[in-house]
Scaffold this motif. Structure first.
Motif, PDB file in Angstrom:
ATOM      1  N   ASP A  85       0.886  -1.164   0.000  1.00  0.00           N
ATOM      2  CA  ASP A  85       0.000   0.000   0.000  1.00  0.00           C
ATOM      3  C   ASP A  85       0.920   1.208   0.000  1.00  0.00           C
ATOM      4  O   ASP A  85       1.484   1.578   1.029  1.00  0.00           O
ATOM      5  CB  ASP A  85      -0.907  -0.017   1.224  1.00  0.00           C
ATOM      6  CG  ASP A  85      -1.957   1.082   1.208  1.00  0.00           C
ATOM      7  OD1 ASP A  85      -1.814   2.050   0.430  1.00  0.00           O
ATOM      8  OD2 ASP A  85      -2.911   0.978   1.993  1.00  0.00           O
ATOM      9  N   LYS A  93      -1.115   3.244  -4.598  1.00  0.00           N
ATOM     10  CA  LYS A  93      -1.014   1.972  -5.319  1.00  0.00           C
ATOM     11  C   LYS A  93      -1.260   0.854  -4.319  1.00  0.00           C
ATOM     12  O   LYS A  93      -0.604   0.789  -3.279  1.00  0.00           O
ATOM     13  CB  LYS A  93       0.365   1.803  -5.946  1.00  0.00           C
ATOM     14  CG  LYS A  93       0.598   0.431  -6.552  1.00  0.00           C
ATOM     15  CD  LYS A  93       2.030   0.294  -7.036  1.00  0.00           C
ATOM     16  CE  LYS A  93       2.384  -1.129  -7.328  1.00  0.00           C
ATOM     17  NZ  LYS A  93       3.782  -1.274  -7.693  1.00  0.00           N
ATOM     18  N   GLN A  95      -1.296  -3.315  -4.047  1.00  0.00           N
ATOM     19  CA  GLN A  95      -0.856  -4.525  -4.738  1.00  0.00           C
ATOM     20  C   GLN A  95      -1.412  -5.732  -4.014  1.00  0.00           C
ATOM     21  O   GLN A  95      -1.235  -5.874  -2.804  1.00  0.00           O
ATOM     22  CB  GLN A  95       0.669  -4.602  -4.783  1.00  0.00           C
ATOM     23  CG  GLN A  95       1.172  -5.795  -5.579  1.00  0.00           C
ATOM     24  CD  GLN A  95       2.686  -5.819  -5.613  1.00  0.00           C
ATOM     25  OE1 GLN A  95       3.303  -6.346  -4.705  1.00  0.00           O
ATOM     26  NE2 GLN A  95       3.266  -5.242  -6.655  1.00  0.00           N
ATOM     27  N   ASP A 104      -1.724  -4.981  -9.569  1.00  0.00           N
ATOM     28  CA  ASP A 104      -1.414  -3.619  -9.113  1.00  0.00           C
ATOM     29  C   ASP A 104      -2.585  -2.731  -9.501  1.00  0.00           C
ATOM     30  O   ASP A 104      -2.954  -2.658 -10.675  1.00  0.00           O
ATOM     31  CB  ASP A 104      -0.146  -3.087  -9.783  1.00  0.00           C
ATOM     32  CG  ASP A 104       1.103  -3.821  -9.325  1.00  0.00           C
ATOM     33  OD1 ASP A 104       1.234  -4.061  -8.114  1.00  0.00           O
ATOM     34  OD2 ASP A 104       1.949  -4.141 -10.184  1.00  0.00           O
ATOM     35  N   PHE A 106      -3.931   1.183  -9.327  1.00  0.00           N
ATOM     36  CA  PHE A 106      -3.492   2.557  -9.126  1.00  0.00           C
ATOM     37  C   PHE A 106      -4.715   3.430  -8.880  1.00  0.00           C
ATOM     38  O   PHE A 106      -5.672   3.406  -9.664  1.00  0.00           O
ATOM     39  CB  PHE A 106      -2.707   3.042 -10.345  1.00  0.00           C
ATOM     40  CG  PHE A 106      -1.466   2.224 -10.572  1.00  0.00           C
ATOM     41  CD1 PHE A 106      -0.267   2.584  -9.981  1.00  0.00           C
ATOM     42  CD2 PHE A 106      -1.502   1.074 -11.352  1.00  0.00           C
ATOM     43  CE1 PHE A 106       0.876   1.838 -10.174  1.00  0.00           C
ATOM     44  CE2 PHE A 106      -0.358   0.314 -11.543  1.00  0.00           C
ATOM     45  CZ  PHE A 106       0.833   0.694 -10.949  1.00  0.00           C
ATOM     46  N   GLU A 122      -2.879  -3.145 -13.514  1.00  0.00           N
ATOM     47  CA  GLU A 122      -1.867  -3.947 -14.211  1.00  0.00           C
ATOM     48  C   GLU A 122      -1.827  -5.324 -13.553  1.00  0.00           C
ATOM     49  O   GLU A 122      -2.027  -5.439 -12.339  1.00  0.00           O
ATOM     50  CB  GLU A 122      -0.482  -3.299 -14.125  1.00  0.00           C
ATOM     51  CG  GLU A 122      -0.333  -2.017 -14.900  1.00  0.00           C
ATOM     52  CD  GLU A 122      -0.425  -2.202 -16.410  1.00  0.00           C
ATOM     53  OE1 GLU A 122      -0.015  -3.275 -16.916  1.00  0.00           O
ATOM     54  OE2 GLU A 122      -0.919  -1.278 -17.071  1.00  0.00           O
TER      55      GLU A 122
END
Length: 144
Positions: A85, A93, A95, A104, A106, A122
């Motif tokens: 984080d 972001k 993850q 990931d 955003f 992503e």
């Protein structure tokens, strides 16, 4: 007499050539700086900050409707605790990772002063980092 002149001519040329050097004579030099003097490089004004808010690009990909435009709390409910984080400025972001893939997400604010929401996703394979289908990775990581 001519023979003597012929014999002396190369010697005279060598003597004259030795007097004329190809190196220029040193001109006047600037005095050395005073002791303890440190030259200061010219300064540049600091770059001007970018004024105003820039709206983020929002991903529009099939299968991500339950992720895009969601806030961090909603995403943690959906995927569990984030492995990473990271916040930088107004960006965040999150993850999420599993044995199959890493996701990931955003988050950026859609308007100045607003809470960041998911705008881009992503996904990659956990084993080698190769890109994978974002929606498939999200489905694999969702809490049941």
């Amino acid at each position: 007499m001519i023979a003597l002149r012929s014999a002396l001519a190369p010697l005279v040329l060598l003597a004259v050539a030795g007097c004329a050097s190809g190196a220029p004579s040193p001109g006047p030099q600037a005095p050395p700086p005073p002791r303890g003097h440190v030259p200061v490089p010219p300064t540049q004004p600091p770059p001007r900050p970018v004024a105003g808010f820039r709206a983020p690009q929002i991903m529009n990909e099939p299968g991500l409707a339950g992720i895009i435009r969601e806030d961090g709390t909603s995403l943690v409910r959906k995927f569990g605790e984030a492995r990473l984080d990271v916040a930088e400025g107004d960006m965040r972001k999150l993850q999420f990772a599993g044995s199959a893939c890493v996701l990931d997400i955003f988050l950026y604010p859609l308007a100045e002063g607003r809470e960041p929401v998911a705008t881009w996703v992503e996904a990659r394979r956990a084993s080698d980092g190769a890109a994978v289908d974002r929606a498939a990775c999200a489905r694999a990581l969702q809490r049941r």
